[in-house]
Design an enzyme around this catalytic site. Structure first.
Site, PDB file in Angstrom:
ATOM      1  CE  LYS A  42      57.216   5.035  87.888  1.00  0.00           C
ATOM      2  NZ  LYS A  42      56.858   6.147  86.966  1.00  0.00           N
ATOM      3  N   GLY A  43      53.595   2.808  93.248  1.00  0.00           N
ATOM      4  CA  GLY A  43      52.551   3.246  94.176  1.00  0.00           C
ATOM      5  C   GLY A  43      52.767   2.925  95.644  1.00  0.00           C
TER       6      GLY A  43
ATOM      7  CG  ASP B  67      49.532   0.912  95.159  1.00  0.00           C
ATOM      8  OD1 ASP B  67      49.308  -0.262  94.800  1.00  0.00           O
ATOM      9  OD2 ASP B  67      49.691   1.837  94.338  1.00  0.00           O
TER      10      ASP B  67
ATOM     11  CG  ASP C  79      40.646  -1.998  90.925  1.00  0.00           C
ATOM     12  OD1 ASP C  79      39.535  -2.203  91.417  1.00  0.00           O
ATOM     13  OD2 ASP C  79      40.823  -1.330  89.874  1.00  0.00           O
TER      14      ASP C  79
ATOM     15  CE  LYS D  20      40.090   0.852  93.412  1.00  0.00           C
ATOM     16  NZ  LYS D  20      40.103   1.991  92.469  1.00  0.00           N
TER      17      LYS D  20
ATOM     18  CG  PHE E 214      41.229   6.167  89.988  1.00  0.00           C
ATOM     19  CD1 PHE E 214      41.631   4.923  89.545  1.00  0.00           C
ATOM     20  CD2 PHE E 214      42.169   7.181  90.072  1.00  0.00           C
ATOM     21  CE1 PHE E 214      42.943   4.687  89.171  1.00  0.00           C
ATOM     22  CE2 PHE E 214      43.490   6.956  89.704  1.00  0.00           C
ATOM     23  CZ  PHE E 214      43.871   5.707  89.244  1.00  0.00           C
ATOM     24  CB  VAL E 215      41.752   6.662  96.004  1.00  0.00           C
ATOM     25  CG1 VAL E 215      40.312   6.499  96.450  1.00  0.00           C
ATOM     26  CG2 VAL E 215      42.474   5.303  96.018  1.00  0.00           C
TER      27      VAL E 215
ATOM     28  CG  ASP F 212      49.932   6.972  89.309  1.00  0.00           C
ATOM     29  OD1 ASP F 212      49.687   5.862  89.833  1.00  0.00           O
ATOM     30  OD2 ASP F 212      50.034   7.119  88.072  1.00  0.00           O
TER      31      ASP F 212
ATOM     32  NE  ARG G   6      53.766   7.808  90.960  1.00  0.00           N
ATOM     33  CZ  ARG G   6      53.160   6.643  90.704  1.00  0.00           C
ATOM     34  NH1 ARG G   6      52.575   5.981  91.667  1.00  0.00           N
ATOM     35  NH2 ARG G   6      53.142   6.155  89.483  1.00  0.00           N
TER      36      ARG G   6
HETATM   37  P1  IMP Z   1      44.797  -4.614  89.855  1.00  0.00           P
HETATM   38  O1  IMP Z   1      45.686  -5.490  89.031  1.00  0.00           O
HETATM   39  O2  IMP Z   1      43.541  -4.213  89.122  1.00  0.00           O
HETATM   40  O3  IMP Z   1      44.490  -5.190  91.241  1.00  0.00           O
HETATM   41  O4  IMP Z   1      45.535  -3.249  90.001  1.00  0.00           O
HETATM   42  C1  IMP Z   1      46.399  -2.978  90.982  1.00  0.00           C
HETATM   43  C2  IMP Z   1      47.204  -1.740  90.651  1.00  0.00           C
HETATM   44  O5  IMP Z   1      46.433  -0.772  89.932  1.00  0.00           O
HETATM   45  C3  IMP Z   1      47.604  -1.070  91.923  1.00  0.00           C
HETATM   46  O6  IMP Z   1      48.848  -1.565  92.388  1.00  0.00           O
HETATM   47  C4  IMP Z   1      47.651   0.388  91.526  1.00  0.00           C
HETATM   48  O7  IMP Z   1      48.932   0.699  91.010  1.00  0.00           O
HETATM   49  C5  IMP Z   1      46.625   0.524  90.448  1.00  0.00           C
HETATM   50  N1  IMP Z   1      45.347   1.038  90.990  1.00  0.00           N
HETATM   51  C6  IMP Z   1      44.199   0.355  91.211  1.00  0.00           C
HETATM   52  N2  IMP Z   1      43.228   1.140  91.714  1.00  0.00           N
HETATM   53  C7  IMP Z   1      43.788   2.368  91.839  1.00  0.00           C
HETATM   54  C8  IMP Z   1      43.295   3.619  92.330  1.00  0.00           C
HETATM   55  O8  IMP Z   1      42.144   3.798  92.780  1.00  0.00           O
HETATM   56  N3  IMP Z   1      44.187   4.660  92.301  1.00  0.00           N
HETATM   57  C9  IMP Z   1      45.464   4.533  91.843  1.00  0.00           C
HETATM   58  N4  IMP Z   1      45.963   3.371  91.386  1.00  0.00           N
HETATM   59  C10 IMP Z   1      45.131   2.297  91.374  1.00  0.00           C
HETATM   60 MG    MG Z   2      50.721  -0.539  91.940  1.00  0.00          MG
END
Ligand code: IMP
Ligand code: MG
Length: 180
Positions: free
Chosen positions: A49-50, A106, A109, A137, A158-159, A165, A171
């Site tokens: 949803k982000g 969005d 990470d 990030k 964490f943002v 969210d 959100r």
């Molecule tokens: P990844 O698989 O670790 O790259 O995670 C990506 C997903 O984790 C993103 O699409 C977000 O939905 C969530 N996410 C990662 N970091 C944050 C954050 O700082 N705030 C909110 N959601 C996050």
């Molecule tokens: Mg996401």
């Protein structure tokens, strides 16, 4: 102007990026995408949803023909760290073969979510596949993922806000903030 004393913003620590800075950058990304895809049709795949808020602003800054589809996929539980387990909650319906697919997310990470989704889409033979994220990030990356468009590189905090969210909250904030 948003009132920081409202109960739903009580846990906000500091504003990392105000609304005008985000919108300016989203406009620049839209211009860049418009130029890069000149004369081509695009299939935007938004990760719910982000990325919803980002998508809404970005698509109004893309001056090109595009179709739109959504996928809901996550590697997050209710914690602030990636579980590494990818779950599909909603599958897109468009046939991606032969399409210029642009993934809209969005934030990247660990990279696990986007790495998985890119492999998944590549196996369906798109003509091209690119990825656009508003926030990167890099500090906690576990999987290398090629990202073609990045709005902002941010530190390992964490943002929340602008679609992002924490436990489904925050959100609707117009800015990007860290939590206490
Ligand atoms: P990844 O698989 O670790 O790259 O995670 C990506 C997903 O984790 C993103 O699409 C977000 O939905 C969530 N996410 C990662 N970091 C944050 C954050 O700082 N705030 C909110 N959601 C996050
Ligand atoms: Mg996401």
């Amino acid at each position: 102007m948003t009132n920081l004393t409202n109960t739903h913003t009580m846990q906000i620590d500091k504003i990392l990026l105000p609304e005008n800075v985000i919108l300016q950058r989203v406009q620049e990304l839209g211009c860049q995408i418009t130029n890069d895809y000149h004369g081509k049709d695009i299939l935007l795949i938004c990760i719910l949803k982000g990325a919803l808020v980002f998508l809404a602003d970005l698509m109004r800054n893309i001056d090109a023909n595009f179709d739109l589809d959504f996928i809901q996929i996550s590697s997050y539980g209710n914690r602030t760290e990636s579980s590494g387990i990818i779950t599909f909650h909603h599958e897109f319906t468009t046939d991606v073969s032969g399409r210029n697919v642009l993934i809209i997310d969005d934030i990247i990470d660990s990279g696990l979510t986007l790495h998985y989704l890119r492999e998944y889409l590549l196996s369906r033979n798109p003509l091209s596949l690119r990825t656009c994220v508003l926030f990167d990030k890099p500090a906690r990356r576990k999987k290398h993922v090629e990202i073609n468009y990045v709005g902002f590189e941010i530190p390992d905090d964490f943002v929340v806000g602008y679609g992002l969210d924490f436990n489904e909250k925050y959100r609707g904030l117009r800015y990007i903030a860290t939590l206490k």
